[in-house]
Write a protein that holds these residues in place. Structure first.
Motif: not given
Length: 251
Positions: A99-112
Motif C-alpha cells: 500500500x505504501x509503495x503504491x502511494x509513493x509512486x502516486x506521490x512521486x510520479x502521478x501527483x507532480x
C-alpha cells in the motif's frame, strides 16, 4: 484531543485527508482555506518546520493539540490509527508495504504530473506578499514558474505519459478485484485524488479503461467520499489546482 483540518477543495491531497477523516468516523474542526491562493502559508502553524517544508506542495494541514501535520498519505495514516471503522491499511506487513509503495509512486510520479497539468488548465494565483511567506524555496520557485504561464512542452508531454502510466497500473491492478489492494485502502483514496481531475484533461489515458471507470464510480459511491465531495464550494472541485510535489528529476 483538539483536531483541526485545514483543507482546500476536495481534490488532490485535500480529498485524501477529508475522505480518510470521514472513513474513520472522526470529528474535527474543518477550516477551508484557498490553497490556490497560497493561503496555507498564512496559517499560524505555517512556520513549524514540518508544515513549512512539506514535500507535497500546497496540501492540507492537520493540527492536533497544536502540532501541525502535512502530506495527505501520512495524514491519512495518522487518522487510520486514531479513528474507528475499517482499517485503511492492510493488517499484514506485506499488504502495508504494498500500500505504501503504491502511494509513493502516486506521490512521486502521478501527483507532480497531475498538478502541472491541472495548474496549466486552471491557473492558481497567489500575490507577492503571500509568496514571500513560503518557507520552501522549491515550492516558491514552482509558484513563480506557474505564474509565468509558460509550460515547457517536454514537461507537459512527460506529465501526460505519467498519467497514462498510472491509469495503466490501476487498470491492471483491478483485474479480478474491486479495490487496488483487494480491500479499500489509502491507495484507492490517493490514486483517485490525483487522477479524478485528469479524466477531462488527459482523456486518452482513460479511453477503454473499463475497470478504472467502474472503480472511479465505486469510489464516488462511498458515503465518506460523498461527505468529502459535499464540502466543495465550486461546481467542479477537480478543476481546482495548486502547485503539487516537485517533478521527479530522474524521470
Amino acid at each position: 484531543m483538539s483536531m483541526t483540518l485545514y483543507h482546500g477543495e476536495p481534490n488532490g491531497p485535500s480529498f485524501t485527508a477529508l475522505a480518510a477523516l470521514f472513513e474513520k468516523n472522526l470529528q474535527a474542526d474543518l477550516v477551508r482555506i484557498d490553497l490556490a491562493a497560497g493561503a496555507r502559508h498564512g496559517l499560524s502553524c505555517a512556520q513549524q518546520p514540518e508544515v513549512a517544508m512539506s514535500v507535497e506542495g500546497e496540501g492540507p494541514v492537520l493540527v492536533v493539540d497544536g502540532e501541525g501535520m502535512t502530506d495527505s498519505v501520512f495524514i491519512a495514516c495518522y487518522l487510520d490509527d486514531v479513528g474507528d471503522g475499517a482499517l485503511l491499511r492492510p493488517s499484514d506487513p506485506y499488504g502495508r508495504w504494498e500500500t505504501m509503495a503504491w502511494c509513493r509512486q502516486m506521490i512521486e510520479r502521478a501527483a507532480p504530473a497531475a498538478a502541472l497539468l491541472g495548474c496549466k488548465a486552471h491557473p492558481p494565483k497567489a500575490d507577492a506578499s503571500m509568496l514571500a511567506k513560503i518557507g520552501s524555496d522549491d515550492l516558491r520557485l514552482r509558484w513563480q514558474e506557474i505564474g509565468t504561464g509558460v509550460f515547457a512542452d517536454e514537461k507537459l508531454a512527460d506529465s501526460r505519459l505519467k498519467i497514462a502510466s498510472a491509469v495503466e497500473k490501476i487498470e491492471a491492478k483491478l483485474d479480478g478485484r474491486s479495490w487496488l489492494m483487494g480491500e479499500f485502502t489509502i491507495a484507492d483514496l490517493e490514486s483517485y485524488a490525483w487522477l479524478a481531475g485528469m479524466v477531462d484533461l488527459v482523456p486518452e489515458a482513460f479511453a477503454g479503461k473499463v475497470r478504472t471507470a467502474a472503480w472511479i464510480k465505486r469510489i464516488k459511491g462511498r458515503s465518506a467520499v460523498g461527505s468529502a465531495l459535499s464540502l466543495a464550494t465550486v461546481a467542479d472541485p477537480t478543476a481546482c489546482w495548486a502547485p503539487g510535489p516537485e517533478i521527479n528529476r530522474w524521470g
